[in-house]
Design a protein around this motif. Structure first.
Motif, PDB file in Angstrom:
ATOM      1  N   TYR A 170       0.717  -1.211  -0.131  1.00  0.00           N
ATOM      2  CA  TYR A 170      -0.067   0.105  -0.025  1.00  0.00           C
ATOM      3  C   TYR A 170       0.984   1.164   0.225  1.00  0.00           C
ATOM      4  O   TYR A 170       0.503   2.287  -0.669  1.00  0.00           O
ATOM      5  CB  TYR A 170      -0.912   0.141   1.383  1.00  0.00           C
ATOM      6  N   SER A 185     -20.869  -4.668  -1.961  1.00  0.00           N
ATOM      7  CA  SER A 185     -20.165  -5.754  -1.328  1.00  0.00           C
ATOM      8  C   SER A 185     -20.860  -7.134  -2.043  1.00  0.00           C
ATOM      9  O   SER A 185     -19.972  -8.062  -2.226  1.00  0.00           O
ATOM     10  CB  SER A 185     -19.888  -5.593   0.277  1.00  0.00           C
ATOM     11  N   LYS A 210      -9.741  -6.870  -5.858  1.00  0.00           N
ATOM     12  CA  LYS A 210      -9.711  -6.839  -4.553  1.00  0.00           C
ATOM     13  C   LYS A 210      -8.809  -5.614  -4.117  1.00  0.00           C
ATOM     14  O   LYS A 210      -9.399  -4.813  -3.230  1.00  0.00           O
ATOM     15  CB  LYS A 210      -9.383  -8.081  -3.724  1.00  0.00           C
ATOM     16  N   GLY A 245     -15.192   0.062  -4.765  1.00  0.00           N
ATOM     17  CA  GLY A 245     -14.440   0.479  -3.715  1.00  0.00           C
ATOM     18  C   GLY A 245     -14.820   1.898  -3.424  1.00  0.00           C
ATOM     19  O   GLY A 245     -15.003   2.114  -2.157  1.00  0.00           O
ATOM     20  N   PHE A 305     -10.873   3.053  -1.278  1.00  0.00           N
ATOM     21  CA  PHE A 305     -11.232   3.349  -0.056  1.00  0.00           C
ATOM     22  C   PHE A 305     -10.259   4.238   0.461  1.00  0.00           C
ATOM     23  O   PHE A 305     -10.403   5.339   1.060  1.00  0.00           O
ATOM     24  CB  PHE A 305     -11.417   2.159   0.771  1.00  0.00           C
ATOM     25  N   LEU A 306      -8.779   4.046   0.184  1.00  0.00           N
ATOM     26  CA  LEU A 306      -7.911   4.863   0.623  1.00  0.00           C
ATOM     27  C   LEU A 306      -7.526   6.125   0.100  1.00  0.00           C
ATOM     28  O   LEU A 306      -6.830   7.117   0.337  1.00  0.00           O
ATOM     29  CB  LEU A 306      -6.605   4.205   0.939  1.00  0.00           C
ATOM     30  N   VAL A 320     -10.762  -2.160  -4.455  1.00  0.00           N
ATOM     31  CA  VAL A 320     -11.550  -1.747  -3.503  1.00  0.00           C
ATOM     32  C   VAL A 320     -10.819  -1.147  -2.469  1.00  0.00           C
ATOM     33  O   VAL A 320     -11.262  -0.004  -2.081  1.00  0.00           O
ATOM     34  CB  VAL A 320     -12.312  -2.930  -3.075  1.00  0.00           C
ATOM     35  N   ILE A 321      -9.719  -1.672  -1.898  1.00  0.00           N
ATOM     36  CA  ILE A 321      -9.117  -0.838  -0.971  1.00  0.00           C
ATOM     37  C   ILE A 321      -8.445   0.058  -0.955  1.00  0.00           C
ATOM     38  O   ILE A 321      -8.552   1.064  -0.637  1.00  0.00           O
ATOM     39  CB  ILE A 321      -8.108  -2.023  -0.234  1.00  0.00           C
ATOM     40  N   ASN A 365     -12.630 -17.047  -8.201  1.00  0.00           N
ATOM     41  CA  ASN A 365     -11.823 -18.068  -7.628  1.00  0.00           C
ATOM     42  C   ASN A 365     -12.173 -19.522  -7.703  1.00  0.00           C
ATOM     43  O   ASN A 365     -11.312 -20.296  -7.990  1.00  0.00           O
ATOM     44  CB  ASN A 365     -12.106 -18.037  -6.126  1.00  0.00           C
ATOM     45  N   LEU A 384     -19.348  -7.553  -5.596  1.00  0.00           N
ATOM     46  CA  LEU A 384     -18.092  -7.834  -5.785  1.00  0.00           C
ATOM     47  C   LEU A 384     -17.548  -9.049  -5.057  1.00  0.00           C
ATOM     48  O   LEU A 384     -17.064  -9.690  -5.774  1.00  0.00           O
ATOM     49  CB  LEU A 384     -17.371  -6.920  -4.567  1.00  0.00           C
ATOM     50  N   PHE A 385     -18.424  -9.679  -3.879  1.00  0.00           N
ATOM     51  CA  PHE A 385     -18.106 -10.925  -3.446  1.00  0.00           C
ATOM     52  C   PHE A 385     -18.525 -12.003  -4.446  1.00  0.00           C
ATOM     53  O   PHE A 385     -17.852 -12.951  -4.513  1.00  0.00           O
ATOM     54  CB  PHE A 385     -19.126 -11.103  -2.259  1.00  0.00           C
ATOM     55  N   ILE A 408     -18.158   1.765  -1.395  1.00  0.00           N
ATOM     56  CA  ILE A 408     -18.101   1.149  -0.124  1.00  0.00           C
ATOM     57  C   ILE A 408     -17.456   2.565   0.758  1.00  0.00           C
ATOM     58  O   ILE A 408     -17.828   2.678   1.948  1.00  0.00           O
ATOM     59  CB  ILE A 408     -17.211   0.082  -0.202  1.00  0.00           C
ATOM     60  N   VAL A 418     -15.840 -12.145  -7.143  1.00  0.00           N
ATOM     61  CA  VAL A 418     -14.443 -12.757  -6.764  1.00  0.00           C
ATOM     62  C   VAL A 418     -14.775 -14.395  -6.385  1.00  0.00           C
ATOM     63  O   VAL A 418     -13.932 -14.897  -6.873  1.00  0.00           O
ATOM     64  CB  VAL A 418     -14.067 -11.866  -5.429  1.00  0.00           C
ATOM     65  N   MET A 419     -15.821 -14.547  -5.892  1.00  0.00           N
ATOM     66  CA  MET A 419     -16.089 -15.926  -5.484  1.00  0.00           C
ATOM     67  C   MET A 419     -15.988 -16.875  -6.663  1.00  0.00           C
ATOM     68  O   MET A 419     -15.395 -17.747  -6.651  1.00  0.00           O
ATOM     69  CB  MET A 419     -17.596 -16.023  -4.928  1.00  0.00           C
TER      70      MET A 419
END
Lengths: 299, 310
Positions: A145, A271, A230, A249, A237-238, A233-234, A282, A274-275, A252, A278-279
């Motif tokens: 980060y 969310s 993923k 992101g 947010f930052l 998103v973070i 995966n 997104l979930f 959220i 990503v799921m």
């Protein structure tokens, strides 16, 4: 007893139709239920993203049509956010953002990883290898980060600084895997034969070695894709992420204010979407791995 | 000793790249420190104070000298000594991260053992399925959801929403529980999957089959024959996550829960261009990495005496 016989003959037939690694993998993949579900969900998201890309839907994501925090209605499927924007439109538009980030990062970092990994593997234990290994070690030891924040500042104003940062850090894993595979491959007879016939080194790498690492690249690029989505998103947010447009992101990040006021629809919409993506990715990636790598331990 | 020498290029590389990015291209602090309508002399004086007027090479060698002596001077923003800032914030980050880190890895190994032992059975399938689900939830979502569930008036309202007023052990538990739960939740899926793959591979080996054939007790079998022999990848994974965890802390946890740890301090320093802090944190991370590599090799030797340190 007869059923047992049946399946075995069916498998023999399949084997005869396709005997390459790829057709076998495709056959194995098609029988993997979780993988097929994952693939169809991803394909559906991709369709949605393409639709946004050509302007079929999701065009009103930035219009403030409604009132603040309207509930779920036929006009606003997921309600509206603090500014009266349609959350459904925003969530749909974000699908495009996610695919954009995922694809750009996955494709470019896989290309870099394949190229540098093949180079360092082919010239292992020479100075080329040393330099590439050093570069990977260095990039891996900078906290992610902080690295992104630094790149965002160094390239201040550049809308794709987040992409650059992710590419710069994500290629190392791919590169390491490719390097290991290339070291194994370069001692095989077909490479030796090519060398004996006098094929130049760069053509050996591009024609004979890289195509044989393709299964690693494919699996790894799906993993990078998920990682990129993923991280986006973070980072968003930052405040380091998407600059123009909207993303899950950013949604959220917006919702953290709304959640305190008891308004959850923005948070849920972003969310959950997104979930699921990503799921599904995966599951798809796992099935791909199982199908392509017979040695991998699973189930 | 040779390891330390081979670590030097790594330290140089990390510091050089981060120096170029964060210090050379970083934000310019000159005008933050000046009053309104500064004269040309004032500008040059401040630039001189901050070291902006020196050439890149001079500034970089000066930085390496600071790194060697561990004296990074004073923060540009607050004027506090950098070392005292780090001494204040690193323990906070450690206290915040450590429980989640330890429990996350421990639970991961335990679940992986259970799953691997019942490989192919429904227990295994449930554990692996839940792991994939856990892997698919974004950390941010977990943090927000856990905060709503545990700390807000809409949920259980058991713990403080944010902050870090730790004066006693009960305070510590109160503030650390929710972040810890969140970080366990997020890391558990990855850990379990990784450890299971390692353990399953080990379980297929001949000595495990022999031990099984001799009727070894399952617990004894798992711990003695399997876990002990799969320690090397486990140690590698844990050790390599340590430097990042310690120095950069968990920026996300710290910024969301308003905890004054080193991750937050560093992040703020990047945004405001507080170079002394940045230099210190980057340098320490690089040094930590080299030490981790060395300790990693020593641990290998402890776990597996066949590996020689040379």
């Amino acid at each position: 007893m007869s059923t047992v016989l049946d399946t075995s003959t069916a498998e023999v037939v399949e084997d005869k139709i396709g005997e390459s690694m790829w057709s076998k993998a495709a056959y194995k993949f098609r029988r993997d239920r979780a993988g097929m579900i994952g693939l169809s969900v991803v394909a559906f998201y991709m369709l949605v993203a393409l639709g946004v890309g050509v302007g079929l839907w999701g065009t009103e994501w930035s219009d403030n049509n409604g009132q603040k925090w309207e509930g779920v209605s036929s006009q606003y499927w997921f309600g509206t956010n603090i500014l009266g924007q349609d959350i459904f439109e925003r969530a749909i538009f974000s699908t495009k953002t996610a695919f954009e980030v995922g694809l750009v990062v996955a494709v470019i970092s896989t290309l870099i990883g394949a190229f540098l990994g093949a180079l360092s593997g082919f010239f292992s234990n020479t100075w080329i290898d040393e330099i590439i290994l050093w570069l990977m070690g260095v990039l891996d030891s900078i906290p992610f980060y902080l690295f992104v924040a630094a790149i965002a500042f160094a390239l201040s104003g550049f809308a794709y600084s987040m992409h650059v940062a992710m590419i710069a850090t994500f290629w190392t894993t791919t590169s390491r895997l490719v390097r290991g595979e290339v070291i194994k491959l370069k001692n095989f007879e077909f490479v030796e034969a090519a060398r004996a016939v006098g094929v130049p080194q760069h053509i050996i790498i591009v024609r004979h070695i890289l195509p044989n690492t393709f299964h690693i690249l494919l699996v790894q690029s799906t993993i990078v894709f998920v990682g990129a989505i993923k991280s986006e998103v973070i980072l968003s947010f930052l405040g380091l992420g998407v600059k123009n447009g909207v993303s899950w992101g950013l949604m959220i990040a917006e919702s953290t204010l709304e959640v305190q006021a008891g308004e959850f629809s923005n948070f849920y919409a972003a969310s959950v979407l997104l979930f699921i993506l990503v799921m599904a990715f995966n599951m798809f990636s796992d099935a791909l791995q199982d199908a392509l790598d017979p040695k991998k331990v699973s189930t | 000793m040779r390891k330390i020498l081979t670590g030097i290029p790594l330290i140089l590389g990390v510091t050089l790249i981060s120096f170029v990015l964060m210090v050379h291209f970083g934000p310019d602090k000159t005008y933050d420190l000046l009053g309104k309508n500064p004269t040309q002399e004032q500008i040059t004086e401040v630039r001189h104070q901050l070291g902006y007027d020196q050439s890149f090479v001079v500034r970089y060698t000066k930085y390496l000298k600071e790194l060697a002596t561990m004296d990074f001077g004073y923060s540009d923003s607050s004027g506090e000594k950098v070392s005292s800032i780090l001494v204040r914030t690193i323990p906070v980050s450690l206290a915040l991260i450590l429980p989640g880190f330890v429990l996350g890895n421990l639970l991961g190994v335990i679940l992986a053992l259970i799953a691997a032992y019942h490989r192919g059975h429904w227990i295994d399938k449930i554990i692996m399925g839940v792991s994939v689900m856990g892997m698919s939830v974004s950390f941010l979502i977990v943090i927000i959801a856990f905060q709503i569930i545990f700390s807000s008036s809409k949920g259980l309202d058991l713990f403080p929403v944010r902050g870090w007023d730790v004066y006693s052990f009960t305070d510590y538990i109160r503030y650390v529980t929710v972040p810890t739960l969140a970080s366990i939740f997020v890391s558990l899926g990855y850990n379990t999957r990784f450890y299971r793959a390692v353990i399953v591979e080990e379980m297929g080996r001949d000595h495990v089959r022999t031990a099984k054939a001799f009727g070894a007790h399952p617990i004894e079998l798992l711990f003695k024959s399997v876990l002990k022999n799969s320690m090397i990848p486990i140690i590698t994974r844990i050790m390599f996550s340590i430097p990042l965890v310690v120095i950069s802390g968990s920026l996300l946890l710290e910024s969301y829960f308003g905890i004054p740890g080193v991750g937050k301090v560093t992040y703020d320093a990047i945004i405001s261009g507080d170079q002394p802090i940045l230099k210190a944190v980057i340098g320490l991370t690089a040094i930590m990495f080299v030490f981790t590599l060395i300790i990693n090799d020593i641990l290998y030797k402890v776990v597996d005496p066949r590996i020689s340190l040379k």
